[in-house]
Design a protein around this motif. Sequence first.
Motif, PDB file in Angstrom:
ATOM      1  N   ALA A  49       0.834  -1.210   0.000  1.00 55.90           N
ATOM      2  CA  ALA A  49       0.000   0.000   0.000  1.00 55.90           C
ATOM      3  C   ALA A  49       0.867   1.257   0.000  1.00 55.90           C
ATOM      4  O   ALA A  49       0.581   2.231  -0.714  1.00 55.90           O
ATOM      5  N   GLU A  50       1.951   1.248   0.783  1.00 53.98           N
ATOM      6  CA  GLU A  50       2.830   2.412   0.829  1.00 53.98           C
ATOM      7  C   GLU A  50       3.558   2.610  -0.512  1.00 53.98           C
ATOM      8  O   GLU A  50       3.727   3.735  -0.980  1.00 53.98           O
ATOM      9  N   ILE A  51       3.976   1.510  -1.112  1.00 53.15           N
ATOM     10  CA  ILE A  51       4.634   1.603  -2.423  1.00 53.15           C
ATOM     11  C   ILE A  51       3.673   2.183  -3.450  1.00 53.15           C
ATOM     12  O   ILE A  51       4.055   3.006  -4.305  1.00 53.15           O
ATOM     13  N   HIS A  52       2.395   1.791  -3.383  1.00 51.15           N
ATOM     14  CA  HIS A  52       1.398   2.327  -4.317  1.00 51.15           C
ATOM     15  C   HIS A  52       1.316   3.846  -4.181  1.00 51.15           C
ATOM     16  O   HIS A  52       1.286   4.584  -5.186  1.00 51.15           O
ATOM     17  N   ARG A  53       1.293   4.340  -2.946  1.00 58.26           N
ATOM     18  CA  ARG A  53       1.218   5.795  -2.736  1.00 58.26           C
ATOM     19  C   ARG A  53       2.508   6.474  -3.197  1.00 58.26           C
ATOM     20  O   ARG A  53       2.471   7.564  -3.773  1.00 58.26           O
ATOM     21  N   LEU A  54       3.637   5.821  -2.940  1.00 55.36           N
ATOM     22  CA  LEU A  54       4.909   6.409  -3.326  1.00 55.36           C
ATOM     23  C   LEU A  54       5.056   6.458  -4.844  1.00 55.36           C
ATOM     24  O   LEU A  54       5.570   7.436  -5.409  1.00 55.36           O
ATOM     25  N   ARG A  55       4.572   5.428  -5.530  1.00 52.56           N
ATOM     26  CA  ARG A  55       4.647   5.420  -6.995  1.00 52.56           C
ATOM     27  C   ARG A  55       3.754   6.497  -7.601  1.00 52.56           C
ATOM     28  O   ARG A  55       4.002   6.967  -8.714  1.00 52.56           O
ATOM     29  N   ALA A  56       2.702   6.882  -6.869  1.00 51.41           N
ATOM     30  CA  ALA A  56       1.861   7.975  -7.356  1.00 51.41           C
ATOM     31  C   ALA A  56       2.659   9.267  -7.432  1.00 51.41           C
ATOM     32  O   ALA A  56       2.397  10.120  -8.277  1.00 51.41           O
ATOM     33  N   GLN A  57       3.641   9.426  -6.545  1.00 41.93           N
ATOM     34  CA  GLN A  57       4.490  10.603  -6.580  1.00 41.93           C
ATOM     35  C   GLN A  57       5.633  10.469  -7.591  1.00 41.93           C
ATOM     36  O   GLN A  57       5.967  11.424  -8.286  1.00 41.93           O
ATOM     37  N   LEU A  58       6.226   9.296  -7.654  1.00 39.44           N
ATOM     38  CA  LEU A  58       7.441   9.126  -8.426  1.00 39.44           C
ATOM     39  C   LEU A  58       7.250   8.365  -9.732  1.00 39.44           C
ATOM     40  O   LEU A  58       8.179   8.234 -10.523  1.00 39.44           O
ATOM     41  N   GLY A  59       6.040   7.813  -9.958  1.00 37.71           N
ATOM     42  CA  GLY A  59       5.732   7.149 -11.204  1.00 37.71           C
ATOM     43  C   GLY A  59       6.634   5.957 -11.484  1.00 37.71           C
ATOM     44  O   GLY A  59       6.946   5.157 -10.597  1.00 37.71           O
ATOM     45  N   SER A  60       7.098   5.862 -12.717  1.00 38.38           N
ATOM     46  CA  SER A  60       7.882   4.709 -13.143  1.00 38.38           C
ATOM     47  C   SER A  60       9.294   4.724 -12.580  1.00 38.38           C
ATOM     48  O   SER A  60      10.094   3.844 -12.893  1.00 38.38           O
ATOM     49  N   THR A  61       9.633   5.707 -11.754  1.00 41.29           N
ATOM     50  CA  THR A  61      10.932   5.710 -11.082  1.00 41.29           C
ATOM     51  C   THR A  61      11.080   4.487 -10.186  1.00 41.29           C
ATOM     52  O   THR A  61      12.188   4.037  -9.920  1.00 41.29           O
ATOM     53  N   ILE A  62       9.944   3.951  -9.716  1.00 43.18           N
ATOM     54  CA  ILE A  62       9.959   2.745  -8.889  1.00 43.18           C
ATOM     55  C   ILE A  62       9.334   1.605  -9.683  1.00 43.18           C
ATOM     56  O   ILE A  62       8.185   1.699 -10.116  1.00 43.18           O
ATOM     57  N   ALA A  63      10.100   0.553  -9.879  1.00 39.82           N
ATOM     58  CA  ALA A  63       9.597  -0.636 -10.564  1.00 39.82           C
ATOM     59  C   ALA A  63       9.188  -1.683  -9.543  1.00 39.82           C
ATOM     60  O   ALA A  63       9.523  -1.588  -8.357  1.00 39.82           O
TER      61      ALA A  63
END
Length: 474
Positions: free
Chosen positions: A349-363
């Motif tokens: 869940a936290e990764i989902h929120r973080l990817r909303a900020q950083l997009g494809s920067t996190i795979a």
Amino acid sequence: MGNAELDRYSRRLREAREAGQWSSGARKEICESWGRSFSAGIDVDITAAPLVYDHGAIRDIRREHPLDPLTPMIINTLKRMADESAHILIVTDADGRILWREGHSATKRAADRVGLSDGHIWAEGSVGTNGIGTALATRRPVHVYSEEHIMRALHVWSCSGAPIIDPDTDEVLGCIDVSGTSETLHPATVALVETVGRLAESQLAVRMHERDHRLRAHHDALRHRTGILITATGRVIAGDSTGSLGPRIPVTDPSGFTTLPDGRIGMLEPFHGGFLLHTSAAEGERQPVRLNLLGDGTPSVYLGDRNLALSLRHAEILALLALHPHGLTAEQLSFHLYGDDGNPVTIRAEIHRLRAQLGSTIAAKPYRLTTSVQADFLTVRQLLAESDHAGAAKVYGGPLLPRSESPTLRRERDELEVQVRTCMLRYGTPDDLWAYAQTANGRGDYEVLEQLVTVLPPGDPRALAAHLRLSVGD
């Protein structure tokens, strides 16, 4: 309809009701309203609308309602007509609660007996078919005549209501209603009420455009325009040249994220009463990441030219990913953050929120950073390895995420602190020692302060400050 036709219509409805054939002969919109009313369990024999607001609270409620600035115009336009024709004028909120009432004195006294007065609610779900509740339910002007009311107590009344719809949010704000006895209120009154409603909406539109103009002016003043300009209510007003977002996006999530029409996650940055929408970077356009995680300040990440503040949990996740460039599974991240008590579901869940900020920067699979990463704590570690003591002293702003309880990050924090302190004491110049003395741990470090007093000239302000700290420590 003329009076004779209205009388025949009323008699036909009364006969149909007495025969239990409610839908016989009624207009389509009235039949539909009756259906909603009976589904809500309305009792035809109730004698008055419920009181939901104490009269003492009405003034404050009015002041906070968005129609309050427009009521003088509404009342001034309709009050004379209401007085001269023995009608009453009513303005409600979106739920059908009466907030303002003006009009003929004798008619107001009669209206009091059925709850057509301040603080009473006239939604269909409370009193059944009526000019206020039915206009609000259908979002259209409506005239309800005599026997068309569900409540028998209203069969001597007729009413014309028109909703007021906010051009900014497309939500109903309230209703304008003119009510009177069935003998005096002409059905054409609904056209007048509708006109005043449209006039109120035009005033709201003018105010909306003025707000938009001010917001665009702030946006135009940005040296480097970033993000798509969104109003506080979610309307897209600048920056979406292709129109791919449509006219409006949801902005109600308190996390500051929103799901876009194409499925991407966007981040909403507050901006002068509106928002700047930042969307995920496209594949092949990933921007470098720079992490600032040392010291007591708010941890942050630079993504290209954007500086984003990070929650502690998001900062911890990024620090761990920076330490493990080949990636970590949700289970591994959970262990690094919480030890044996971790829950991978929470991490996802936290990764989902973080990817909303950083997009494809996190795979994903495993979770990893996909672009070049600069982290201040990793830079310090590299500078120490290269014996660049001055560089390490300059970059080291204090302990790594000092509030973090992550077992892995606590170990990393302690090891880095020991390395920096040892290096400064052994090899640091006075400038290096003074830089370390400004960090959270160095500020009160007795050995560091003593060395500063020894190596600095007696008149140096830094020596005096170190001596003072030693004295306070004693």
